[in-house]
Design a protein around this motif. Structure first.
Motif, PDB file in Angstrom:
ATOM      1  N   GLY B 355       0.834  -1.198   0.000  1.00 27.79           N
ATOM      2  CA  GLY B 355       0.000   0.000   0.000  1.00 27.79           C
ATOM      3  C   GLY B 355       0.865   1.242   0.000  1.00 27.79           C
ATOM      4  O   GLY B 355       2.085   1.174   0.176  1.00 27.79           O
ATOM      5  N   GLU B 356       0.216   2.403  -0.225  1.00 31.30           N
ATOM      6  CA  GLU B 356       0.945   3.665  -0.288  1.00 31.30           C
ATOM      7  C   GLU B 356       1.658   3.913   1.031  1.00 31.30           C
ATOM      8  O   GLU B 356       1.130   3.607   2.109  1.00 31.30           O
ATOM      9  CB  GLU B 356      -0.018   4.819  -0.572  1.00 31.30           C
ATOM     10  CG  GLU B 356      -0.489   4.887  -2.020  1.00 31.30           C
ATOM     11  CD  GLU B 356       0.659   5.099  -3.010  1.00 31.30           C
ATOM     12  OE1 GLU B 356       1.485   6.000  -2.760  1.00 31.30           O
ATOM     13  OE2 GLU B 356       0.728   4.347  -4.021  1.00 31.30           O
ATOM     14  N   PRO B 357       2.881   4.493   0.976  1.00 34.88           N
ATOM     15  CA  PRO B 357       3.606   4.745   2.221  1.00 34.88           C
ATOM     16  C   PRO B 357       2.873   5.795   3.071  1.00 34.88           C
ATOM     17  O   PRO B 357       2.321   6.751   2.516  1.00 34.88           O
ATOM     18  CB  PRO B 357       4.957   5.292   1.742  1.00 34.88           C
ATOM     19  CG  PRO B 357       4.736   5.706   0.332  1.00 34.88           C
ATOM     20  CD  PRO B 357       3.650   4.868  -0.223  1.00 34.88           C
ATOM     21  N   PRO B 358       2.864   5.621   4.383  1.00 31.37           N
ATOM     22  CA  PRO B 358       2.155   6.547   5.263  1.00 31.37           C
ATOM     23  C   PRO B 358       2.810   7.929   5.322  1.00 31.37           C
ATOM     24  O   PRO B 358       2.121   8.916   5.548  1.00 31.37           O
ATOM     25  CB  PRO B 358       2.230   5.862   6.628  1.00 31.37           C
ATOM     26  CG  PRO B 358       3.405   4.950   6.554  1.00 31.37           C
ATOM     27  CD  PRO B 358       3.511   4.518   5.136  1.00 31.37           C
ATOM     28  N   ILE B 359       4.119   7.982   5.166  1.00 34.94           N
ATOM     29  CA  ILE B 359       4.814   9.278   5.141  1.00 34.94           C
ATOM     30  C   ILE B 359       5.830   9.242   4.005  1.00 34.94           C
ATOM     31  O   ILE B 359       6.121   8.177   3.458  1.00 34.94           O
ATOM     32  CB  ILE B 359       5.582   9.552   6.466  1.00 34.94           C
ATOM     33  CG1 ILE B 359       6.511   8.363   6.783  1.00 34.94           C
ATOM     34  CG2 ILE B 359       4.636   9.840   7.603  1.00 34.94           C
ATOM     35  CD1 ILE B 359       7.486   8.647   7.894  1.00 34.94           C
ATOM     36  N   GLU B 360       6.388  10.391   3.667  1.00 29.41           N
ATOM     37  CA  GLU B 360       7.351  10.446   2.573  1.00 29.41           C
ATOM     38  C   GLU B 360       8.696   9.882   3.031  1.00 29.41           C
ATOM     39  O   GLU B 360       9.033   9.906   4.204  1.00 29.41           O
ATOM     40  CB  GLU B 360       7.495  11.881   2.092  1.00 29.41           C
ATOM     41  CG  GLU B 360       6.238  12.343   1.360  1.00 29.41           C
ATOM     42  CD  GLU B 360       6.486  13.639   0.628  1.00 29.41           C
ATOM     43  OE1 GLU B 360       6.490  13.608  -0.611  1.00 29.41           O
ATOM     44  OE2 GLU B 360       6.689  14.659   1.296  1.00 29.41           O
ATOM     45  N   LEU B 386      13.646   9.080   6.369  1.00 29.93           N
ATOM     46  CA  LEU B 386      12.204   9.180   6.593  1.00 29.93           C
ATOM     47  C   LEU B 386      11.825  10.626   6.901  1.00 29.93           C
ATOM     48  O   LEU B 386      12.650  11.407   7.397  1.00 29.93           O
ATOM     49  CB  LEU B 386      11.818   8.281   7.772  1.00 29.93           C
ATOM     50  CG  LEU B 386      12.208   6.816   7.588  1.00 29.93           C
ATOM     51  CD1 LEU B 386      12.064   6.057   8.899  1.00 29.93           C
ATOM     52  CD2 LEU B 386      11.375   6.163   6.499  1.00 29.93           C
ATOM     53  N   ASP B 387      10.589  10.932   6.590  1.00 31.29           N
ATOM     54  CA  ASP B 387      10.081  12.274   6.889  1.00 31.29           C
ATOM     55  C   ASP B 387      10.175  12.519   8.398  1.00 31.29           C
ATOM     56  O   ASP B 387      10.056  11.597   9.206  1.00 31.29           O
ATOM     57  CB  ASP B 387       8.633  12.382   6.423  1.00 31.29           C
ATOM     58  CG  ASP B 387       8.130  13.806   6.505  1.00 31.29           C
ATOM     59  OD1 ASP B 387       8.430  14.566   5.575  1.00 31.29           O
ATOM     60  OD2 ASP B 387       7.476  14.138   7.516  1.00 31.29           O
ATOM     61  N   ASN B 388      10.385  13.787   8.759  1.00 28.36           N
ATOM     62  CA  ASN B 388      10.560  14.107  10.176  1.00 28.36           C
ATOM     63  C   ASN B 388       9.329  13.775  11.020  1.00 28.36           C
ATOM     64  O   ASN B 388       9.408  13.685  12.240  1.00 28.36           O
ATOM     65  CB  ASN B 388      10.929  15.576  10.342  1.00 28.36           C
ATOM     66  CG  ASN B 388      12.389  15.804   9.967  1.00 28.36           C
ATOM     67  OD1 ASN B 388      13.201  14.874  10.030  1.00 28.36           O
ATOM     68  ND2 ASN B 388      12.717  17.020   9.562  1.00 28.36           N
ATOM     69  N   SER B 389       8.201  13.568  10.360  1.00 28.24           N
ATOM     70  CA  SER B 389       6.995  13.225  11.116  1.00 28.24           C
ATOM     71  C   SER B 389       6.944  11.732  11.478  1.00 28.24           C
ATOM     72  O   SER B 389       5.935  11.253  11.987  1.00 28.24           O
ATOM     73  CB  SER B 389       5.761  13.582  10.288  1.00 28.24           C
ATOM     74  OG  SER B 389       5.755  12.779   9.117  1.00 28.24           O
ATOM     75  N   TYR B 390       8.016  11.051  11.207  1.00 30.52           N
ATOM     76  CA  TYR B 390       8.048   9.605  11.445  1.00 30.52           C
ATOM     77  C   TYR B 390       7.764   9.268  12.906  1.00 30.52           C
ATOM     78  O   TYR B 390       8.343   9.835  13.831  1.00 30.52           O
ATOM     79  CB  TYR B 390       9.431   9.077  11.043  1.00 30.52           C
ATOM     80  CG  TYR B 390       9.665   7.615  11.357  1.00 30.52           C
ATOM     81  CD1 TYR B 390       9.037   6.609  10.622  1.00 30.52           C
ATOM     82  CD2 TYR B 390      10.531   7.234  12.387  1.00 30.52           C
ATOM     83  CE1 TYR B 390       9.265   5.271  10.904  1.00 30.52           C
ATOM     84  CE2 TYR B 390      10.764   5.896  12.678  1.00 30.52           C
ATOM     85  CZ  TYR B 390      10.127   4.918  11.927  1.00 30.52           C
ATOM     86  OH  TYR B 390      10.346   3.592  12.202  1.00 30.52           O
ATOM     87  N   ASP B 391       6.840   8.320  13.081  1.00 30.77           N
ATOM     88  CA  ASP B 391       6.510   7.846  14.417  1.00 30.77           C
ATOM     89  C   ASP B 391       6.687   6.332  14.427  1.00 30.77           C
ATOM     90  O   ASP B 391       5.956   5.616  13.743  1.00 30.77           O
ATOM     91  CB  ASP B 391       5.056   8.221  14.737  1.00 30.77           C
ATOM     92  CG  ASP B 391       4.579   7.566  16.029  1.00 30.77           C
ATOM     93  OD1 ASP B 391       5.442   7.041  16.781  1.00 30.77           O
ATOM     94  OD2 ASP B 391       3.362   7.573  16.260  1.00 30.77           O
TER      95      ASP B 391
END
Lengths: 244, 636
Positions: B355-360, B386-391
């Motif tokens: 599926g599409e990645p959750p973040i860039e 990973l995007d800085n919003s990575y959790d």
């Protein structure tokens, strides 16, 4: 160094008084070429190897019997312990009295037609003696060179030629005998090392040459002798201890 | 010639420089030969002694020393020495000692000088320094390569078909049909004095610039599929960022440009003026068995099995490139593009599955792939930004699965898993943009040789998929920061000296004793890798943003930090060692044995031996210079 002791080894052959032998031969000589050869004399017996000029000598013959067979080719190269002067090497092909055997052709690569056009030994022996004059001859397996050349001169001049040589084969035999025996050899018995020229050369890491060309064999013997001197005999060894 | 001299003649005729002589001259040389024998350990030439002969090793091995006693060279059978002294003042300049029992052929100095006068190629051999000799070899090889000699201009069949940007898409399509072309160049005059009705640019009237390009595919995808009106101005649908190439560039470069930028039409410029347009088909026709096929093949696969099945084709395109005399840079780039395409396709397949990645994110290539220096035997080195919003709680498992899919997919396609664990599957190497920046700053600001030991590979970094500009940002961070940290450069320099070239080659060379490759030399570990390492240190020191070692060298030479000529030497050495490595891998492939980086000295040609020796000498000199230049407390 285990091999060092070899330098002080006793001579391999009974010491002959070569200058005296030469003097006697010179007095007896009737042939002009021989007389000159013997009168030129020899280097002093107490010369060291380092100060001597040598000439490596090799004969190719129609076979091994000095009674039946004859010389087909003579090769010589002058050298010192520093340099082998290939550029001054000499090579003669001569017409033997006995016909050339097929197997001899295979060994020497000298063909019937070459031999047919070649001069008799008699017409070049003067040059051979000149090249040998005043120098110490180095041969591999002295019996061939001493006997064949001696017999040929006896036929040509009526006088037998006795001349000293240093035999690299005899030297190698002494050197091999003094080699330390490993425990392995002690158990299984010492395997005699081959004294053939190519095998001796291999022990000194000398390259492989196409054997049985008179001058090339002479060069090969010269290289072997220098190697023996450097590894075992030493350039301070005296001529009188080596010549036979 | 006397027949016993045949032996000497045959020997000399097989070795350089004597093989360069005419038969008559060689006979003259042979006629002057004298022989000497030296027991192992004895002196052959002593410093300052008179010298009258050129020396050639007939059998055995010798060591040549500098005046200060340092080992300069080792020579085995066929090696020639003594000429420096003969040419200068007839006194020995480099003392020589027998390493093994050695037979020397002496060639008369008078004859030698005579040959220098008479035989040009023979003289060239001695006139040039070792390194220059190597360069000549490399450039001679390059000249013989057809791919490198064909210029882009030779592919242009016709003048470009051009149109002004005010034309409608229908007018454009009509013109394309009329002219039977698959692309149009959209031009705009530099001065803005065009009639409103004018559609076709008047090139005689004044200079024009390229505003864009319109292709068959644009008509299909951007107009018809989108249901746009035929009256739409081409301005709105054309591709505006136009990748161009110069008419003087080589066909190979055009091919690489297309692959790299994913375009299939390239306008060809001469002094800024469009000469024509070349497309993929033109190149394919020119280079019918090109590595392009495999690239498009990779992109068409819809399953992992399909990709794995292409492995043999990768090998055969490698063999083809080698057979076509491609240079190492071409091969390295082609293989890197193929590897990158595998990676991109695998990521696409992973996204289809997951599926599409959750973040860039940005998928990184490290090491040889990032440097465009990939060969056939290679492992994968990669990482994820990973995007800085990575959790981790929320997104962790997605990227773990993505990394697993891609890395194991690559392994199945022949790119071995990295034994050092530098892969996106390793959670350590999945970091956010901010974390990566901190990590790089830490490497640069608080360096120790130990902490940098395994991280040099991160300084060759390239974005492969996703937000590739993040990779560029990291690269420019490094370029800005690294050159200011003397301690960092010194630590990198120290690590670059850990692998040394096998200087005393062929006789007493240091063999790789570990593992299964006994009695061989690892040309990567002992040759190309030390060079790549030291080039990287210089590149970091000058803030170069290039990643390819040859391009870095160009930057380094321009920055003028190497002694004159040294850059070209290093280039020649790198090219030559890489080519030997490539050729041996090719031979392995043809023999259907697994290719590796090891060569056995007995499998080298005389030509390769001689020049490898020169090349290793250059590597060693370059390493010494590195130590000198990057001392921890030295200001540059």
């Amino acid at each position: 160094m285990l091999y060092r002791s070899l330098k002080d080894t006793t001579p391999v052959a009974p010491r002959l008084d070569w200058p005296a032998i030469y003097q006697r031969q010179a007095d007896a000589a009737r042939d002009r070429r021989l007389k000159r050869f013997f009168q030129a004399g020899l280097p002093a017996p107490d010369s060291t190897l380092a100060e001597l000029e040598f000439v490596a000598l090799d004969l190719e013959t129609t076979g091994l019997s000095v009674e039946v067979d004859d010389i087909v080719s003579v090769g010589m190269v002058p050298f010192t312990l520093q340099r082998i002067r290939c550029n001054a090497s000499r090579n003669w092909v001569v017409r033997p009295r006995t016909p050339l055997q097929e197997e001899a052709i295979v060994i020497h690569g000298i063909t019937h037609s070459e031999v047919r056009q070649a001069p008799r030994l008699g017409s070049i022996i003067g040059e051979v003696l000149d090249a040998l004059e005043g120098k110490v001859a180095i041969v591999h397996c002295k019996s061939v060179e001493q006997q064949f050349l001696g017999a040929a001169l006896e036929r040509l001049t009526g006088q037998r030629l006795l001349f000293p040589v240093i035999d690299t084969m005899a030297q190698e035999r002494v050197i091999c005998a003094k080699r330390p025996v490993s425990w392995w050899q002690a158990i299984w018995g010492r395997k005699p090392l081959s004294l053939r020229l190519p095998d001796c050369r291999q022990r000194y890491h000398l390259p492989h040459y196409t054997a049985h060309h008179a001058t090339l064999d002479a060069v090969a013997a010269a290289e072997l002798f220098i190697a023996q001197v450097q590894h075992y005999i030493g350039d301070e060894a005296l001529l009188r201890d080596l010549w036979e | 010639m006397q027949s016993e001299q045949v032996e000497i003649y045959q020997f000399l005729s097989t070795i350089a420089p004597f093989s360069l002589l005419s038969a008559a001259s060689l006979e003259e040389v042979v006629g002057s030969v004298e022989i000497g024998y030296f027991k192992a350990g004895t002196q052959i030439l002593s410093l300052g002694d008179a010298i009258n002969d050129l020396c050639c090793v007939r059998s055995g091995a010798v060591e040549v020393f500098r005046k200060n006693g340092e080992l300069y060279n080792r020579l085995s059978q066929g090696g020639v020495f003594g000429y420096q002294g003969l040419l200068v003042n007839r006194h020995v300049r480099y003392p020589v000692c027998a390493l093994e029992d050695t037979l020397i052929y002496y060639i008369s100095g008078a004859v030698f000088r005579e040959m220098l006068d008479r035989e040009e190629e023979f003289a060239d051999f001695f006139a040039v320094e070792d390194s220059t000799r190597l360069l000549q070899v490399v450039s001679r090889q390059e000249k013989s390569s057809p791919l490198m000699t064909s210029k882009v201009s030779s592919l242009i069949g016709r003048e470009p078909v051009t149109l002004l940007s005010s034309a409608s898409v229908q007018q454009a399509a009509q013109l394309m049909c009329e002219e039977q072309v698959s692309s149009l160049l959209v031009l705009e005059p530099v001065t803005d004095d065009v009639d409103d009705d004018q559609l076709v640019p008047d090139l005689e009237a004044g200079p024009h610039y390229i505003r864009g390009i319109l292709t068959d595919r644009d008509l299909r995808e951007r107009i018809i599929a989108q249901g746009l009106s035929y009256e739409t101005a081409i301005d709105e649908v054309m591709s505006q960022s136009v990748v161009t190439i110069n008419s003087d560039d080589f066909v190979f470069e055009a091919m690489m440009t297309m692959l790299r930028s994913h375009v299939y039409h390239l306008p060809v410029l001469k002094k800024g003026r469009p000469l024509g347009v070349i497309n993929l088909a033109d190149i394919v026709r020119h280079e019918s068995q090109s590595s392009l096929f495999i690239v498009s093949n990779i992109l068409h696969q819809t399953t992992l099995e399909g990709l794995v099945a292409l492995r043999d084709e990768v090998n055969s395109s490698f063999v083809r490139l080698v057979n076509e005399d491609a240079n190492s840079q071409m091969i390295g780039t082609a293989m890197a593009i193929i590897g990158r395409t595998f990676k991109q396709r695998l990521i696409e397949l992973a996204i289809e599955a997951l599926g599409e990645p959750p973040i860039e994110f940005c998928f990184l290539a490290l090491g040889s792939m990032a440097r465009d220096e990939q060969l056939i035997v290679t492992d994968q080195d990669n990482a994820l930004i990973l995007d800085n919003s990575y959790d981790p709680q929320q997104h962790g498992s997605y990227f773990e699965q993505l990394a697993e899919y891609v890395c194991h997919g690559l392994a199945a396609c022949g790119y071995a898993l990295c034994t050092g664990g530098i892969m996106a599957t390793n959670p350590v190497w999945r970091m956010t943009q901010a974390e990566w920046e901190v990590r790089f700053c830490d490497w640069i600001d608080n360096p120790t040789p130990r902490s940098l030991l395994d991280s040099s590979i991160f300084f060759d970094l390239d974005g492969v998929y996703g937000r590739t500009e993040w990779a560029d940002q990291l690269n420019s961070l490094v370029a800005r920061r690294a050159k200011r940290s003397q301690r960092f450069l010194a630590s990198m320099a120290r690590n670059a000296l850990l692998r040394t070239p096998p200087l005393g080659f062929f006789r007493t060379f240091v063999l790789e004793q570990d593992g299964e490759h006994k009695n061989s030399i690892n040309l990567k570990r002992r040759g190309t890798a030390p060079l790549v390492d030291l080039i990287r240190v210089h590149a970091l020191a000058i803030g170069s943003s290039s990643r390819n070692s040859f391009e870095r060298l160009d930057d380094i030479v321009e920055a003028n930090i190497l002694p004159p000529g040294r850059g070209e030497d290093i280039k020649g050495a790198l090219e030559f060692i890489a080519l030997v490595r490539i050729r041996h891998q090719k031979l392995d492939l043809e023999k259907e044995i697994p290719p590796d980086n090891n060569i056995e000295p007995e499998n080298l040609s005389n030509f390769e031996r001689r020049n490898l020796k020169d090349a290793f000498q250059i590597v060693s000199d370059a390493q010494k210079y590195l130590t000198f230049r990057y001392q921890p407390n030295r200001a540059n």
